[in-house]
Design a protein around this motif. Structure first.
Motif, PDB file in Angstrom:
ATOM      1  N   VAL A   1       8.883  23.864 -26.094  1.00  6.24           N
ATOM      2  CA  VAL A   1       7.742  23.985 -25.496  1.00  6.24           C
ATOM      3  C   VAL A   1       7.662  25.856 -25.281  1.00  6.24           C
ATOM      4  N   VAL A   2       6.800  26.461 -25.678  1.00  4.66           N
ATOM      5  CA  VAL A   2       6.585  28.046 -25.551  1.00  4.66           C
ATOM      6  C   VAL A   2       6.518  28.325 -24.270  1.00  4.66           C
ATOM      7  N   GLY A   3       5.286  27.820 -23.835  1.00  2.00           N
ATOM      8  CA  GLY A   3       4.724  28.163 -22.369  1.00  2.00           C
ATOM      9  C   GLY A   3       5.078  27.496 -21.139  1.00  2.00           C
ATOM     10  N   PRO A   4       4.258  27.515 -20.141  1.00  2.00           N
ATOM     11  CA  PRO A   4       4.658  26.808 -18.852  1.00  2.00           C
ATOM     12  C   PRO A   4       4.777  25.149 -19.017  1.00  2.00           C
TER      13      PRO A   4
ATOM     14  N   TYR B   1      -2.748  26.402 -20.836  1.00  2.00           N
ATOM     15  CA  TYR B   1      -2.368  27.663 -21.259  1.00  2.00           C
ATOM     16  C   TYR B   1      -2.340  27.891 -22.705  1.00  2.00           C
ATOM     17  N   LYS B   2      -2.842  28.935 -23.137  1.00  2.00           N
ATOM     18  CA  LYS B   2      -2.811  29.547 -24.573  1.00  2.00           C
ATOM     19  C   LYS B   2      -1.760  29.192 -25.585  1.00  2.00           C
TER      20      LYS B   2
END
Length: 91
Positions: free
Chosen positions: A60-63, A74-75
């Motif tokens: 997972v890249v974001g939150p 989130y984008k």
């Protein structure tokens, strides 16, 4: 009579400890365990068992949410897909 019972009791205690120690020596053999895949009748893996489920974790890249999945608000977590719009021409 007391001497006979005492002798029998000591003999019994001596034999019982000998048998217990002999059994414990044979019980200490090491065995190798291998993980076996449990399958259904048709041969496919039965996913009800933990050994058969694959835990492929996607990075997972974001939150993330409390349960560890990506927070899609989130984008950074949204995958970009292009949608082409087609317009109909009026005849």
């Amino acid at each position: 009579m007391k001497k006979l019972l005492t002798l029998a009791a000591m003999l019994f205690m001596g034999l019982s400890t000998t048998l217990v120690s002999a059994q414990s020596k044979t019980a200490k053999k090491t065995t190798t365990t291998t993980q076996t895949v449990k399958t259904k009748k048709d041969g496919s893996p039965d996913l009800r068992y933990k050994t058969n489920t694959s835990t492929s974790t996607k990075k997972v890249v974001g939150p993330v949410k409390k349960d560890g999945t990506a927070d899609m608000r989130y984008k950074a977590n949204k995958t970009t897909t292009t949608v082409s719009k087609t317009t109909k021409k009026k005849p």
